[in-house]
Design a protein around this motif. Structure first.
Motif, PDB file in Angstrom:
ATOM      1  N   CYS A  20       2.612   2.232  11.448  1.00  0.00           N
ATOM      2  CA  CYS A  20       1.321   1.697  11.915  1.00  0.00           C
ATOM      3  C   CYS A  20       0.197   2.201  11.021  1.00  0.00           C
ATOM      4  CB  CYS A  20       1.037   2.124  13.353  1.00  0.00           C
ATOM      5  SG  CYS A  20       2.071   1.338  14.597  1.00  0.00           S
ATOM      6  N   ILE A  21      -0.835   1.376  10.870  1.00  0.00           N
ATOM      7  CA  ILE A  21      -2.000   1.756  10.068  1.00  0.00           C
ATOM      8  C   ILE A  21      -2.607   3.059  10.579  1.00  0.00           C
ATOM      9  CG2 ILE A  21      -4.384   1.079   9.551  1.00  0.00           C
ATOM     10  CD1 ILE A  21      -3.398  -1.807   9.305  1.00  0.00           C
ATOM     11  N   GLU A  22      -2.660   3.212  11.893  1.00  0.00           N
ATOM     12  CA  GLU A  22      -3.249   4.416  12.488  1.00  0.00           C
ATOM     13  C   GLU A  22      -2.579   5.688  11.990  1.00  0.00           C
ATOM     14  OE1 GLU A  22      -3.032   6.084  16.931  1.00  0.00           O
ATOM     15  OE2 GLU A  22      -4.430   4.385  16.744  1.00  0.00           O
ATOM     16  N   ALA A  23      -1.291   5.631  11.717  1.00  0.00           N
ATOM     17  CA  ALA A  23      -0.545   6.825  11.310  1.00  0.00           C
ATOM     18  C   ALA A  23      -1.011   7.369   9.967  1.00  0.00           C
ATOM     19  CB  ALA A  23       0.948   6.507  11.246  1.00  0.00           C
ATOM     20  N   TYR A  24      -1.724   6.554   9.179  1.00  0.00           N
ATOM     21  CA  TYR A  24      -2.179   6.956   7.857  1.00  0.00           C
ATOM     22  C   TYR A  24      -3.698   7.119   7.771  1.00  0.00           C
ATOM     23  CZ  TYR A  24       2.492   5.201   6.836  1.00  0.00           C
ATOM     24  OH  TYR A  24       3.847   4.993   6.842  1.00  0.00           O
ATOM     25  N   VAL A  25      -4.441   6.392   8.597  1.00  0.00           N
ATOM     26  CA  VAL A  25      -5.891   6.289   8.404  1.00  0.00           C
ATOM     27  C   VAL A  25      -6.689   7.078   9.430  1.00  0.00           C
ATOM     28  CG1 VAL A  25      -7.818   4.650   8.313  1.00  0.00           C
ATOM     29  CG2 VAL A  25      -5.655   4.079   7.225  1.00  0.00           C
ATOM     30  N   ALA A  40       0.831  -1.202   0.000  1.00  0.00           N
ATOM     31  CA  ALA A  40       0.000   0.000   0.000  1.00  0.00           C
ATOM     32  C   ALA A  40       0.863   1.249   0.000  1.00  0.00           C
ATOM     33  CB  ALA A  40      -0.926  -0.010   1.211  1.00  0.00           C
ATOM     34  N   LEU A  41       1.920   1.262   0.818  1.00  0.00           N
ATOM     35  CA  LEU A  41       2.811   2.414   0.847  1.00  0.00           C
ATOM     36  C   LEU A  41       3.498   2.595  -0.502  1.00  0.00           C
ATOM     37  CD1 LEU A  41       4.424   1.966   4.382  1.00  0.00           C
ATOM     38  CD2 LEU A  41       2.432   3.345   3.737  1.00  0.00           C
ATOM     39  N   ALA A  42       3.885   1.494  -1.110  1.00  0.00           N
ATOM     40  CA  ALA A  42       4.551   1.579  -2.410  1.00  0.00           C
ATOM     41  C   ALA A  42       3.610   2.115  -3.485  1.00  0.00           C
ATOM     42  CB  ALA A  42       5.079   0.204  -2.805  1.00  0.00           C
ATOM     43  N   ARG A  43       2.339   1.714  -3.443  1.00  0.00           N
ATOM     44  CA  ARG A  43       1.372   2.193  -4.438  1.00  0.00           C
ATOM     45  C   ARG A  43       1.287   3.711  -4.455  1.00  0.00           C
ATOM     46  NH1 ARG A  43      -2.076  -1.875  -2.775  1.00  0.00           N
ATOM     47  NH2 ARG A  43      -3.361  -0.478  -1.508  1.00  0.00           N
ATOM     48  N   HIS A  44       1.431   4.306  -3.276  1.00  0.00           N
ATOM     49  CA  HIS A  44       1.209   5.748  -3.169  1.00  0.00           C
ATOM     50  C   HIS A  44       2.486   6.536  -2.859  1.00  0.00           C
ATOM     51  CE1 HIS A  44      -3.008   4.823  -3.445  1.00  0.00           C
ATOM     52  NE2 HIS A  44      -2.923   4.019  -2.414  1.00  0.00           N
ATOM     53  N   GLY A  45       3.641   5.859  -2.920  1.00  0.00           N
ATOM     54  CA  GLY A  45       4.906   6.550  -2.697  1.00  0.00           C
ATOM     55  C   GLY A  45       5.041   7.139  -1.308  1.00  0.00           C
ATOM     56  N   LEU A  46       4.544   6.428  -0.303  1.00  0.00           N
ATOM     57  CA  LEU A  46       4.552   6.920   1.073  1.00  0.00           C
ATOM     58  C   LEU A  46       5.695   6.291   1.870  1.00  0.00           C
ATOM     59  CD1 LEU A  46       0.718   6.769   1.795  1.00  0.00           C
ATOM     60  CD2 LEU A  46       2.089   8.820   1.351  1.00  0.00           C
ATOM     61  N   ASP A  47       6.282   7.072   2.750  1.00  0.00           N
ATOM     62  CA  ASP A  47       7.329   6.586   3.631  1.00  0.00           C
ATOM     63  C   ASP A  47       6.718   5.979   4.894  1.00  0.00           C
ATOM     64  OD1 ASP A  47       9.340   7.505   1.920  1.00  0.00           O
ATOM     65  OD2 ASP A  47       9.278   9.509   2.814  1.00  0.00           O
ATOM     66  N   LEU A  48       7.580   5.448   5.743  1.00  0.00           N
ATOM     67  CA  LEU A  48       7.143   4.946   7.036  1.00  0.00           C
ATOM     68  C   LEU A  48       6.948   6.123   7.981  1.00  0.00           C
ATOM     69  CD1 LEU A  48       9.491   1.848   7.506  1.00  0.00           C
ATOM     70  CD2 LEU A  48       7.033   1.812   7.029  1.00  0.00           C
ATOM     71  N   TRP A  49       5.712   6.451   8.255  1.00  0.00           N
ATOM     72  CA  TRP A  49       5.412   7.543   9.173  1.00  0.00           C
ATOM     73  C   TRP A  49       5.350   7.016  10.596  1.00  0.00           C
ATOM     74  CZ3 TRP A  49       0.791  10.081   6.096  1.00  0.00           C
ATOM     75  CH2 TRP A  49       1.313  10.683   4.943  1.00  0.00           C
ATOM     76  N   THR A  50       5.831   7.814  11.542  1.00  0.00           N
ATOM     77  CA  THR A  50       5.851   7.389  12.935  1.00  0.00           C
ATOM     78  C   THR A  50       4.469   7.557  13.563  1.00  0.00           C
ATOM     79  OG1 THR A  50       8.176   8.001  13.152  1.00  0.00           O
ATOM     80  CG2 THR A  50       6.922   7.732  15.195  1.00  0.00           C
ATOM     81  N   CYS A  51       4.025   6.522  14.235  1.00  0.00           N
ATOM     82  CA  CYS A  51       2.728   6.508  14.912  1.00  0.00           C
ATOM     83  C   CYS A  51       2.862   7.152  16.295  1.00  0.00           C
ATOM     84  CB  CYS A  51       2.249   5.067  15.037  1.00  0.00           C
ATOM     85  SG  CYS A  51       0.649   4.855  15.869  1.00  0.00           S
TER      86      CYS A  51
END
Length: 308
Positions: free
Chosen positions: A182-187, A164-175
C-alpha cells in the motif's frame, strides 16, 4: 451560532468550541480509549458535555474521525479505533442524547480548507493527510463529494506502482491494513521512518530526518520519499483532477515539504497533465475539527443536501 467539533485520532480526541466566525474559543484533549467501545463512547459523551457546558447551549457538534461510517447502515468501519461494527447514531444517542454528524477526517480537512481555507474558491479541492496514515478527501464547489459507500479518497490503501518500487529497489512492505504494497506503507510517517532505516539511517522520525536534511544521507531519503509521494499525487491527478491539493498531518509540517513535492511531481505526470496547486492547510492541525464543526452547523441549518 457557536458550534463544536470532535477530532478523533488514534492517540487523542480533541474537542474544540468555535464562535460564529469559526474562531476558536476553547479546546480540550483526552487520550483516545482503545480498550473498548464503551470506554470510547463514554469519552465522547464527556467531551460533548464539556462543549455544551462551555457554550451554555445545546450547540451543533460534528465529528471527524478516521475510517468511514456506512451511509445506509450507520455502521463504523475503522482500523485504528475500537468501534468497528458499532452503530454510530445509536451509540452517540446513548451518550449525547442525539445523533451527531460524522465525517471522515480527510474529508473534514478538505471541507474546512475549501471554506475559508487554503482551497477557498477552487471548484475541485483535495485535502491530503500525511501523518500516521495517508488519506485524502475531496470537495467540489465547496461541498463534500457524495460517495455512496461513505468512503473518502483512501489513496493510502491503493497499491504503490511497481515502477516506483523498482526505481528505488524497494520490496513490498506490509501496510497496517495487513495488505502488501500500500502507498501508506511508504509515504506516511511510519513509512518514512522505515524508508530511512532501509537506507541506512536507523530508526528516525520525520522531524529528526528533516532536521538533518543538510546531510547527504538524510537528503537522499527525503528525495526518495518525495518521489514516492509524487506517485500518489499523480494517481490523484489522473483520477480526480483537482485544482488544488491541501496538505495536512504531521509529515506535511516538515520544512520545505511543499517545495519538495512540487519539484518531484512533474517527472511523474503524463505529458500535458496539469499540475495541481500544492499548499499547506491554512488552519493547521485544527482544520479537521473545524471541518467537523462546519458540517454540524450547516446540517443544523439545513444547508447540507446529503450526508457526507
Amino acid at each position: 451560532m457557536d458550534c463544536g467539533g470532535l477530532d478523533i485520532g488514534g492517540t487523542k480526541i480533541e474537542a474544540r468550541l468555535f464562535d460564529a466566525g469559526l474562531g476558536t474559543i476553547d479546546t480540550r484533549r483526552v487520550p483516545t480509549p482503545r480498550d473498548s467501545a464503551d470506554g470510547f463512547f463514554a469519552a465522547l459523551g464527556g467531551l460533548v458535555g464539556w462543549l455544551r457546558d462551555r457554550s451554555g447551549t445545546d450547540l451543533p457538534i460534528g465529528i471527524a474521525m478516521s475510517g468511514v461510517v456506512e451511509p445506509d447502515s450507520g455502521i463504523a468501519r475503522t482500523a485504528n479505533l475500537p468501534i468497528s461494527g458499532e452503530n454510530m447514531a445509536a451509540r452517540l444517542t446513548e451518550v449525547a442524547g442525539r445523533p451527531l454528524p460524522v465525517m471522515n477526517d480527510s474529508m473534514a480537512l478538505a471541507f474546512s480548507e475549501a471554506n475559508g481555507g487554503a482551497a477557498d474558491g477552487h471548484a475541485a479541492a483535495v485535502g491530503m493527510i500525511i501523518g500516521t496514515g495517508f488519506a485524502a478527501g475531496v470537495c467540489l464547489d465547496g461541498r463534500p463529494a457524495r460517495r455512496p459507500g461513505g468512503i473518502a479518497v483512501e489513496i493510502g490503501h491503493c497499491g504503490m506502482p511497481a515502477r516506483a518500487l523498482a526505481r528505488h529497489g524497494l520490496d513490498l512492505w506490509t501496510c497496517g491494513c495487513g495488505r502488501p504494497g500500500c502507498i501508506e506503507a511508504y509515504v506516511a510517517g511510519p513509512g518514512l521512518t522505515r524508508l530511512a532505516a532501509h537506507m541506512g539511517l536507523g530508526k528516525i522520525t520525520a522531524p529528526e530526518l528533516a532536521a538533518r536534511a543538510h546531510e547527504a544521507a538524510a537528503e537522499a531519503v527525503l528525495a526518495v520519499w518525495a518521489d514516492l509521494a509524487a506517485e500518489a499525487l499523480e494517481t490523484l491527478q489522473m483520477t480526480i483532477d483537482p485544482e488544488i491539493v491541501v496538505l495536512g498531518g504531521g509529515v506535511s509540517q516538515m520544512p520545505g515539504v511543499v517545495e519538495r513535492l512540487q519539484a518531484a511531481l512533474p517527472a511523474r505526470l503524463m505529458p500535458g497533465t496539469p499540475l495541481p496547486i500544492l499548499r499547506l492547510a491554512r488552519h493547521g492541525d485544527a482544520s479537521g475539527v473545524r471541518g467537523a464543526a462546519l458540517l454540524a452547523r450547516m446540517t443544523a441549518q439545513g444547508e447540507m443536501p446529503w450526508r457526507p
